[in-house]
Scaffold this motif. Sequence first.
Motif, PDB file in Angstrom:
ATOM      1  N   ARG A   1      -0.446   8.359  -4.838  1.00  0.00           N
ATOM      2  CA  ARG A   1       1.500   9.330  -5.479  1.00  0.00           C
ATOM      3  C   ARG A   1       1.168  10.294  -5.606  1.00  0.00           C
ATOM      4  O   ARG A   1       1.802  11.230  -5.137  1.00  0.00           O
TER       5      ARG A   1
ATOM      6  N   ARG B   1      -5.832   5.172  -8.512  1.00  0.00           N
ATOM      7  CA  ARG B   1      -4.165   4.499  -7.813  1.00  0.00           C
ATOM      8  C   ARG B   1      -3.086   5.827  -7.672  1.00  0.00           C
ATOM      9  O   ARG B   1      -3.357   5.971  -6.129  1.00  0.00           O
ATOM     10  N   LEU B   2      -2.863   5.579  -8.682  1.00  0.00           N
ATOM     11  CA  LEU B   2      -2.059   7.287  -9.361  1.00  0.00           C
ATOM     12  C   LEU B   2      -2.716   7.907  -8.568  1.00  0.00           C
ATOM     13  O   LEU B   2      -1.637   8.926  -7.595  1.00  0.00           O
TER      14      LEU B   2
ATOM     15  N   PRO C   1      -2.016  10.968 -16.063  1.00  0.00           N
ATOM     16  CA  PRO C   1      -2.540  11.515 -14.872  1.00  0.00           C
ATOM     17  C   PRO C   1      -0.769  12.297 -14.038  1.00  0.00           C
ATOM     18  O   PRO C   1      -0.813  13.686 -13.851  1.00  0.00           O
TER      19      PRO C   1
ATOM     20  N   SER D   1      -5.804   2.112 -12.430  1.00  0.00           N
ATOM     21  CA  SER D   1      -4.976   2.304 -11.984  1.00  0.00           C
ATOM     22  C   SER D   1      -3.852   4.080 -12.704  1.00  0.00           C
ATOM     23  O   SER D   1      -3.518   4.498 -10.992  1.00  0.00           O
TER      24      SER D   1
ATOM     25  N   CYS E   1     -10.425   1.712  -5.183  1.00  0.00           N
ATOM     26  CA  CYS E   1      -9.160   2.129  -6.113  1.00  0.00           C
ATOM     27  C   CYS E   1      -9.492   3.467  -5.910  1.00  0.00           C
ATOM     28  O   CYS E   1      -8.448   4.125  -6.234  1.00  0.00           O
TER      29      CYS E   1
ATOM     30  N   PRO F   1      -6.078   1.767   3.960  1.00  0.00           N
ATOM     31  CA  PRO F   1      -4.588   1.715   3.181  1.00  0.00           C
ATOM     32  C   PRO F   1      -4.052   0.183   3.651  1.00  0.00           C
ATOM     33  O   PRO F   1      -2.504  -0.307   2.980  1.00  0.00           O
TER      34      PRO F   1
END
Lengths: 566, 178
Positions: free
Chosen positions: B100, B95-96, B65, B92, B124, B158
Amino acid sequence: MYLYDEIDQRLVDERVAQFRDQTRRFLAGELSEDDFRPLRLQNGLYIQRFAPMLRIAIPYGFLASRQLRALACIARKWDRGYGHFSTRQNIQFNWPKLEDVPDILAKLATVQMHAIQTSGNCIRNTTTDHFAGTAPDEIVDPLVWCEIIRQWSTFHPEFAYLPRKFKIAVSGSESDRAATRVHDIGLQATRDAAGKVGFRVLAGGGLGRTPLLGAVMREFMPWQHLLTYLEAILRVYNRYGRRDNKYRARIKILVKELTPDVFRAQVEDEWSHLQGSASTLTADEVQRVEQRFTRPGYRKSDALSPGYVLALSRDKAFSNWVRRNVQPHKVAGYAAVTLSLKKTGAPPGDATADQMDAIADLADRFSFSELRVSHEQNLILADVRQTDLFDLWQQARALGLATPNIGLITNIIACPGGDFCSLANAKSIPVAEALQRRFDDLDYLHDIGELDLNISGCMNSCGHHHIGHIGILGVDKQGAEYYQISIGGAQGNQAALGKVLGPSVSQAEVPDVIERLIELYLERRDSEEERFIDVVRRIGIEPFKEYVYGNHHQPAASPRRQLATA
Amino acid sequence: MATIISRRQVLADNWQLLKRAADGSIEIPSDGDVIVPLSTWLEQRDALVKRTGQLGVWLEGSDDPALLVADLEHFALIAVHFQQFTDGRGYSIARLLRARYGWQRELRAVGDVLRDQLFYLSSCGFNTFALRADQNVQAAMTAFEDFSEAYQGSVERPQPLFRRRSLIQHEDTQKAAI
């Protein structure tokens, strides 16, 4: 014992309801076998050789007597009156019916137990030293850290569908009694130069088909960052671990293929983004978890009680048992006692429902109603007053739980093997029994001294044969059950993987081969203090190989046996 | 018309998920809302930005991603394709993207998406779900209520439980007092 609060309890109850609905849909044909399989596995349910097998979590091996009674009740009501304690400090039932499993889980939830993530490609039960909290050399109480990791890993949404299963072990002291080097992640409590507490973090260890020792990721990680660092390791593994081949899917393969340095660099890069995030642990949380543990109310005692010293000198059987099955305790006047589930003739790690109830009674009477399961598949009363040892010994002996063989060759660690497990190549229970019979002579047994013997029925290595001083592995040789023997493995700080001795042998030959190994050891040791493993380390594997196989590809029969049968 | 679950409702789906043909070619309609594979976006970005209709991009579990970080403004939707529901890489990726790379618009799970994974997918950061064809979409809605709490932080909430626990217990005591 960690006591659930309302939220911990609610999550377990909701899990039971969720699995009840999934089972209902499966039985109604609304959920296919393929779609159901990962769901049931994450609730510990396998479809086995004869019936489903249910693996129940005993978090870090810790049990209250009321929980053991609930397990006895499950054994009677839904199984065939016994259970098997596994090398992962869990318990397995081999005969439940699929449709009964939601009721079994509901029963477990009433005593704060579950079967969550005991199988499947997710984070499994975290394990630790079975003397945790009582050992004199601890830097931290590993139970607290295991519980923190249990909560973090339970229903972790990102890591429920990993490439393969994932096991974490925690050691609270520098002396490693939790086999941290052969786990996917090993955590060893340590202090930095300033005396602050943290963990040495290892990753990529494991047994199975490709046994490897873990590589150091961090020599010292302050405790606050433990969970974010675990997240970083798990995320790198989840994204890049192999998913094309089940046998190459564990994290150890990723670490090996990338090299530990490259893997570590990826983890550090990932962690640089996670460091300081909301999962960073707080002193409040560590304290909260600590305070939810019940603690034994030790009474003040003398270091040595006169009655105990007298009993030791009077009774040889008692003193043998104390020597093998009793461990020192950090509190003066207390000791940790191992109840052996390795009596000759009983499958290693098995306990009947009646034994479970009786052991629960012993825990109530002698050890603050708590006990532990060891990865050697025995049960431990960790907080026994020295003045009670003689009483406890007599009662344990009457129950067949006082075999004085802890650390000796007949304390065999074995998986259930081909008698129950559909993965196994070969049986392990009859091999264990034959060996226990061969070494049944107590004087001979004690003369041989400390020796770990592990049996796995297949390469999945549930019996941890790689780290036995003697390891026995069931293999399939053109459809027949054969056994490959290795020597020189070890757990702990000097962890090592055993080396294969030579061509595999038939079931009938196993006791002869082991006896040959022991004969050579006894002949070559320089004193009684030199253990089998020490001799293997000193003289190497070759003399053993030669003594067992001679110049042939068949093992030679033991001269002692030949004499006996002549 | 295909349906999706969006914000816990069943809605008609106007998006078209485009896949490459066996020979690698891909046909992109001139209008309408389309979701293109990551590789198509990387090859044809200039043409794709000029289209009328909304644009989405979809990733496989093996895709990174991070390749989209500079391009996020061009998309109304990002989808992650699950070849098999047991392939957890998409969790994952989600989540990224959320935590992020700052992706806040629609994040859709497509492919082998089943009722029993909805709770974790949602934690997620996925907020729309195109379920596998055989799934009962209405019955699947209850999956979001499988658990009333979680130990870990999620995209919607969060803070992990340990940072909220004392507050929750404080609220409970207050409720009990009322």
